[in-house]
Write an enzyme that holds these catalytic residues in place. Structure first.
Site, mmCIF file in Angstrom:
data_model
loop_
_atom_site.group_PDB
_atom_site.id
_atom_site.type_symbol
_atom_site.label_atom_id
_atom_site.label_comp_id
_atom_site.label_asym_id
_atom_site.label_seq_id
_atom_site.Cartn_x
_atom_site.Cartn_y
_atom_site.Cartn_z
ATOM 1 C CB CYS A 141 34.050 65.141 47.307
ATOM 2 S SG CYS A 141 35.231 66.161 46.394
ATOM 3 C CB ALA A 142 28.397 65.923 49.403
ATOM 4 N N PRO A 144 29.183 59.758 51.131
ATOM 5 C CG PRO A 144 29.158 58.136 52.823
ATOM 6 C CD PRO A 144 30.095 58.988 52.016
ATOM 7 C CE LYS A 147 34.378 63.998 56.588
ATOM 8 N NZ LYS A 147 34.220 62.606 56.143
ATOM 9 C CB CYS A 267 39.396 58.325 55.235
ATOM 10 S SG CYS A 267 38.786 57.799 53.642
#
Length: 336
Positions: A141-142, A144, A147, A267
């Protein structure tokens, strides 16, 4: 403590973001029950953006000594100074105690940015993943893309698959990668828009490491929802998120090679989306086991505040004054 905070760039007359009372009331009830006395301090930070801090991740593909000198002059120092189990020398990140945001660089076609602004806690899932050169990596789930950029600061993967199901966020992800990664290396990066829940069936046992930075109830941004109706809807839909997260994790485990490892992160402070999801996976998937990440937590305890009482394979970063990082939940698993 709010009076003791002196934000550096407080614009005169600039209206502060408005807190969404519906969300705050919901959080108040849930997090008082889950976090007890700890919640009051966390709430003070989350509801007061003027005390938020931002880390500056340098781009090794467009290094700037001038930028590093400027950061040091402004009181920034390298983050993660403890003896970490995994910390590549090529990963450079600067933080400081003072609230405020370093100026962001605009996207310019064909020109690489020198730095990426982020919550310093966002780098902990990447450090927990321990990426090495030549490994095949999946960022499920890359968007924005922060990471993904950080992973490429650490090592040169064999293949690097960045996936984002949402159309708008997928475009954002592509732009981030183009802004930070040079052309020869971009050719090693695959960007897809697949439903992450199907990735394990489409690409079974193809990856050495998988990052699942799952869609979650983003506590920081939800508190400032400008649309009360949208906020109310989000809170209703919040109950369904843990089911989605569980399905994404099951898919990620299928995509992992035996012996490979997986890091799950969110988060949010929400137990239902964090430890409950991981416990469900551990209880229902006999081919995964927890991995101890307490050494990493110990090494960065100078810079981050963690919830006490978590298990050795997980940690939860709690924002507090002067260390306003998080919330960030991280858990690590290994496929047998």
């Amino acid at each position: 403590f709010l009076l003791s905070l002196k934000p550096e760039n407080k614009t005169k007359g600039k209206l502060q973001k408005q807190i969404c009372q519906v969300v705050l009331d919901h959080f108040e009830k849930q997090y008082t029950a889950e976090l007890g006395d700890t919640w009051a301090g966390v709430r003070d930070v989350l509801t007061y953006p003027l005390c938020w801090q931002y880390a500056v991740l340098l781009n090794k593909f467009n290094q700037s000594t001038e930028l590093e000198n400027t950061l040091r002059m402004k009181g920034y120092h390298p983050a993660f100074q403890g003896p970490l189990p995994y910390f590549p020398a090529s990963l450079k990140c600067y933080i400081r105690k003072t609230p405020g945001r370093f100026p962001a660089q605009k996207h310019q076609a064909g020109k690489l940015k020198e730095c990426y602004l982020l919550n310093a806690a966002s780098l902990l899932p990447v450090l927990a993943l321990e990426v090495k050169d030549g490994e095949d990596i999946l960022d499920l789930c890359a968007a924005p893309g922060g990471k993904a950029v950080a992973i490429l600061q650490c090592a040169y993967p064999g293949q690097f698959h960045c996936n984002e199901y949402d159309e708008l966020r997928s475009r954002w992800l592509k732009q981030t990668i183009e802004s930070f990664i040079p052309t020869p290396l971009i050719n090693l990066v695959t960007v897809s828009k697949l439903d992450g829940r199907q990735m394990g069936d489409l690409k079974p046992e193809l990856f050495d490491k998988v990052l699942v930075d799952a869609p979650c109830s983003n506590d920081r941004s939800w508190l400032f929802s400008s649309d009360v109706q949208q906020a109310t809807l989000r809170l209703i839909q919040r109950r369904e998120l843990s089911s989605l997260q569980f399905q994404l994790l099951r898919s990620a485990i299928k995509a992992l090679r035996p012996g490979g490892s997986l890091v799950y992160s969110t988060c949010t402070l929400s137990k239902a989306e964090n430890s409950d999801v991981i416990n469900l996976i551990l209880n229902s998937c006999s081919n995964v086991m927890p991995v101890d990440i307490s050494e990493m937590a110990k090494a960065v305890s100078q810079e981050f505040t963690f919830l006490s009482g978590t298990q050795q394979h997980e940690l939860l970063v709690l924002p507090e004054e002067g260390r306003a990082w998080g919330p960030m939940y991280i858990a690590k698993l290994k496929k047998m």
